[in-house]
Every structure is written in C-alpha cells, then in structure tokens.
Design a protein around this motif. Structure first.
Motif, PDB file in Angstrom:
ATOM      1  N   ASN A 131      47.453  27.597  40.563  1.00  0.00           N
ATOM      2  CA  ASN A 131      48.454  26.488  40.693  1.00  0.00           C
ATOM      3  C   ASN A 131      47.706  25.245  40.626  1.00  0.00           C
ATOM      4  O   ASN A 131      48.452  24.307  40.189  1.00  0.00           O
ATOM      5  N   PHE A 132      46.419  25.160  40.937  1.00  0.00           N
ATOM      6  CA  PHE A 132      45.945  24.081  41.221  1.00  0.00           C
ATOM      7  C   PHE A 132      45.455  23.511  39.777  1.00  0.00           C
ATOM      8  O   PHE A 132      45.081  22.371  39.716  1.00  0.00           O
ATOM      9  N   LEU A 133      45.221  24.294  38.945  1.00  0.00           N
ATOM     10  CA  LEU A 133      44.850  23.997  37.505  1.00  0.00           C
ATOM     11  C   LEU A 133      45.577  23.032  36.863  1.00  0.00           C
ATOM     12  O   LEU A 133      45.129  22.084  36.213  1.00  0.00           O
ATOM     13  N   THR A 134      46.843  23.110  37.267  1.00  0.00           N
ATOM     14  CA  THR A 134      47.920  21.846  36.508  1.00  0.00           C
ATOM     15  C   THR A 134      47.680  20.756  37.183  1.00  0.00           C
ATOM     16  O   THR A 134      47.483  19.480  36.564  1.00  0.00           O
ATOM     17  N   HIS A 135      47.356  20.725  38.466  1.00  0.00           N
ATOM     18  CA  HIS A 135      46.934  19.389  39.318  1.00  0.00           C
ATOM     19  C   HIS A 135      45.537  18.756  38.792  1.00  0.00           C
ATOM     20  O   HIS A 135      45.677  17.632  38.712  1.00  0.00           O
ATOM     21  N   LEU A 136      44.637  19.767  38.705  1.00  0.00           N
ATOM     22  CA  LEU A 136      43.305  19.303  38.044  1.00  0.00           C
ATOM     23  C   LEU A 136      43.750  18.564  36.678  1.00  0.00           C
ATOM     24  O   LEU A 136      43.160  17.481  36.078  1.00  0.00           O
ATOM     25  N   LEU A 164      35.542  29.375  35.745  1.00  0.00           N
ATOM     26  CA  LEU A 164      36.516  30.198  35.289  1.00  0.00           C
ATOM     27  C   LEU A 164      37.054  29.844  33.934  1.00  0.00           C
ATOM     28  O   LEU A 164      37.056  28.610  33.773  1.00  0.00           O
ATOM     29  N   ASP A 165      37.090  30.678  33.001  1.00  0.00           N
ATOM     30  CA  ASP A 165      37.869  30.068  31.850  1.00  0.00           C
ATOM     31  C   ASP A 165      39.142  29.989  32.137  1.00  0.00           C
ATOM     32  O   ASP A 165      39.944  30.674  33.083  1.00  0.00           O
ATOM     33  N   HIS A 166      39.845  28.818  31.451  1.00  0.00           N
ATOM     34  CA  HIS A 166      41.161  28.541  31.923  1.00  0.00           C
ATOM     35  C   HIS A 166      41.961  29.792  31.644  1.00  0.00           C
ATOM     36  O   HIS A 166      43.301  29.710  32.199  1.00  0.00           O
ATOM     37  N   SER A 167      42.044  30.499  30.429  1.00  0.00           N
ATOM     38  CA  SER A 167      42.905  31.717  30.307  1.00  0.00           C
ATOM     39  C   SER A 167      42.811  32.442  31.578  1.00  0.00           C
ATOM     40  O   SER A 167      43.789  33.089  31.694  1.00  0.00           O
ATOM     41  N   LEU A 172      46.070  34.612  36.445  1.00  0.00           N
ATOM     42  CA  LEU A 172      45.775  35.024  37.887  1.00  0.00           C
ATOM     43  C   LEU A 172      47.243  35.439  38.586  1.00  0.00           C
ATOM     44  O   LEU A 172      47.182  36.225  39.131  1.00  0.00           O
ATOM     45  N   PRO A 173      48.540  34.812  38.116  1.00  0.00           N
ATOM     46  CA  PRO A 173      49.604  35.070  38.770  1.00  0.00           C
ATOM     47  C   PRO A 173      50.102  36.601  38.431  1.00  0.00           C
ATOM     48  O   PRO A 173      50.481  37.177  39.487  1.00  0.00           O
ATOM     49  N   PHE A 174      49.913  36.787  37.422  1.00  0.00           N
ATOM     50  CA  PHE A 174      49.850  38.311  36.811  1.00  0.00           C
ATOM     51  C   PHE A 174      49.078  39.320  37.640  1.00  0.00           C
ATOM     52  O   PHE A 174      49.536  40.257  38.155  1.00  0.00           O
ATOM     53  N   PHE A 175      47.762  38.939  37.618  1.00  0.00           N
ATOM     54  CA  PHE A 175      46.770  39.850  38.435  1.00  0.00           C
ATOM     55  C   PHE A 175      47.134  39.860  39.785  1.00  0.00           C
ATOM     56  O   PHE A 175      47.171  40.821  40.546  1.00  0.00           O
ATOM     57  N   TYR A 176      47.648  38.763  40.550  1.00  0.00           N
ATOM     58  CA  TYR A 176      48.312  38.848  41.690  1.00  0.00           C
ATOM     59  C   TYR A 176      49.160  39.693  42.017  1.00  0.00           C
ATOM     60  O   TYR A 176      49.467  40.824  42.902  1.00  0.00           O
ATOM     61  N   TRP A 196      39.432  43.657  39.412  1.00  0.00           N
ATOM     62  CA  TRP A 196      39.031  42.579  38.923  1.00  0.00           C
ATOM     63  C   TRP A 196      37.750  42.878  37.864  1.00  0.00           C
ATOM     64  O   TRP A 196      37.574  42.354  36.873  1.00  0.00           O
ATOM     65  N   ASP A 197      37.005  43.950  38.346  1.00  0.00           N
ATOM     66  CA  ASP A 197      35.647  44.314  37.628  1.00  0.00           C
ATOM     67  C   ASP A 197      36.271  45.068  36.465  1.00  0.00           C
ATOM     68  O   ASP A 197      35.420  44.835  35.417  1.00  0.00           O
ATOM     69  N   ILE A 198      37.121  45.646  36.538  1.00  0.00           N
ATOM     70  CA  ILE A 198      37.689  46.500  35.301  1.00  0.00           C
ATOM     71  C   ILE A 198      38.169  45.437  34.032  1.00  0.00           C
ATOM     72  O   ILE A 198      37.853  45.410  33.074  1.00  0.00           O
ATOM     73  N   TRP A 199      38.913  44.433  34.752  1.00  0.00           N
ATOM     74  CA  TRP A 199      39.424  43.122  34.040  1.00  0.00           C
ATOM     75  C   TRP A 199      38.189  42.399  33.315  1.00  0.00           C
ATOM     76  O   TRP A 199      38.200  42.175  32.093  1.00  0.00           O
ATOM     77  N   MET A 200      37.114  42.268  34.177  1.00  0.00           N
ATOM     78  CA  MET A 200      36.257  41.419  33.574  1.00  0.00           C
ATOM     79  C   MET A 200      35.245  42.206  32.452  1.00  0.00           C
ATOM     80  O   MET A 200      34.749  41.758  31.426  1.00  0.00           O
ATOM     81  N   GLU A 201      35.136  43.447  32.594  1.00  0.00           N
ATOM     82  CA  GLU A 201      34.251  44.451  31.834  1.00  0.00           C
ATOM     83  C   GLU A 201      35.367  44.678  30.741  1.00  0.00           C
ATOM     84  O   GLU A 201      34.650  44.621  29.637  1.00  0.00           O
ATOM     85  N   ASP A 202      36.403  44.731  30.651  1.00  0.00           N
ATOM     86  CA  ASP A 202      37.236  44.635  29.436  1.00  0.00           C
ATOM     87  C   ASP A 202      37.076  43.598  28.539  1.00  0.00           C
ATOM     88  O   ASP A 202      37.125  43.574  27.371  1.00  0.00           O
ATOM     89  N   ARG A 203      37.001  42.395  29.328  1.00  0.00           N
ATOM     90  CA  ARG A 203      37.155  40.987  28.613  1.00  0.00           C
ATOM     91  C   ARG A 203      35.693  40.909  27.790  1.00  0.00           C
ATOM     92  O   ARG A 203      35.495  40.502  26.826  1.00  0.00           O
ATOM     93  N   SER A 204      34.480  41.553  28.392  1.00  0.00           N
ATOM     94  CA  SER A 204      33.264  41.416  27.660  1.00  0.00           C
ATOM     95  C   SER A 204      33.160  42.482  26.378  1.00  0.00           C
ATOM     96  O   SER A 204      32.016  42.263  25.870  1.00  0.00           O
TER      97      SER A 204
END
Length: 204
Positions: A131-136, A164-167, A172-176, A196-204
């Motif tokens: 949520n802070f991404l919008t304020h940034l 972190l990558d903006h994507s 993150l809300p879905f991850f939550y 999280w580790d599975i998500w990051m591994e899949d991205r790489s």
C-alpha cells in the motif's frame, strides 16, 4: 445474518469465563479460556489503552484508537485534524486495521514526519509495502518504518520497495490472502517463508 471467519473462529473456541477487568483483577491463568469470551478481549483492550495513555511524556505523544474513540492527552491533535475518520476501516483483522490507520495518517496533514509501526506479524509488513507504493509514487514526504518486535529489526518501507521489483509489491495483497488461507487444509500451518521461496524460485 452473515457470519465472518472471525466470528466462526470464536465460536469454535468454545465458551470461557467472563471476567471483570479492573485494577484488582488478577491476570488469568488460563488465557485461552479468557480469549474465548469476546467481551473479555474488548474490555482488556480498552483497559490497556487507557493505561498506556498515562505513559504520555514530553518526549512522546501517545494516541490510541479503541472502537469509535480516539484516546489522547493532546486533544489539539484531533481538533486540528477534523477529517479523521476512524470508522473508515471495518475489518476485524488487527493487521488490516493497523495498515488502514497508517494509510489514513499518510493522507492526513499531521505534524509528524515519520511513522514507526511495532509488530510481530509479517502480514503487517507485507500489506504496508503493497500500500505504501502508491504514496511513494505520489512523493509522500512521510517516512514509514516497521519494527519487528521479536528480532528488533527496523525496516524502511522506502528502501524495501526500491529493492523489490514493483510487480512484486503490487502482487503482495494476493500473496497475503493466498498464504493466510488457514481454512484450506493444504495451507494450514504453512509459513509464509516457504511460500515466498517457491514464488521467488518460480520467478527466476
């Protein structure tokens, strides 16, 4: 009427013993039984809020929110910010309410320049980053830090978002929601780090 997940969880806990919270009340030996009564928690939160306000000093200004009430020894804060709407967040989840109130502070012209949130819950950190991404992006001048109580580590949301990558931040809300779904047997007791580790591994 519609039953929320929180209400269903409280019902499944069974019934406990109703206690009157005051100066002479002893701390319950069976805390699980104490929590089984919703009014016990409500009274305990109200009692703690009022007691913490007495700790106000010249070095810090304490503001506590309990239900529809804003508790503070500095009413000028509220008087100078008449657009405060503490009922804006109707969620029963404590992490969501904390994030909602933080975001409202970011959009309200308070006199402070930074916000520090103390929490033991990584969900709070996850939601704040998202949520802070919008304020940034809006060049908000307020800095937000999250202190993880157990480790004592402070996290600067600006730094974390830049690293972190903006994507990822936007997902993150879905991850939550996905990682917090304890009502699905396959997710029960699964830690966020594993997902999280599975998500990051899949991205790489």
């Amino acid at each position: 009427g519609r039953v929320t997940l929180k209400e269903a969880t409280r019902t499944n806990r069974g019934s406990g013993t109703r206690l009157k919270i005051n100066e002479e009340c002893s701390f319950p030996k069976n805390f699980e039984s104490f929590l089984q009564v919703s009014q016990n928690k409500n009274d305990f939160n109200e009692y703690l809020s009022k007691k913490f306000i007495d700790m106000d000093s010249d070095n810090q200004i304490l503001v506590y929110i309990y239900k529809e009430n804003i508790l503070t020894l500095h009413p000028e804060i509220i008087a100078s910010n008449t657009d405060i709407d503490i009922n804006r967040c109707q969620s029963e989840e404590a992490d969501q309410r904390l994030v909602c109130l933080t975001l409202h502070c970011l959009s309200t012209p308070f006199f402070f320049k930074q916000i520090v949130i103390n929490t033991i819950d990584t969900d709070v950190l996850i939601l704040l980053i998202a949520n802070f991404l919008t304020h940034l992006r809006n060049n908000s001048g307020i800095s937000v830090y999250v202190k993880m109580i157990r480790s004592g580590v402070y996290h600067d949301l600006r730094v974390m978002i830049l690293e972190l990558d903006h994507s990822i931040c936007e997902a993150l809300p879905f991850f939550y929601e996905f990682s917090s779904c304890d009502t699905v047997p396959n997710f029960f007791s699964k830690g966020k780090c594993e997902i999280w580790d599975i998500w990051m591994e899949d991205r790489s």
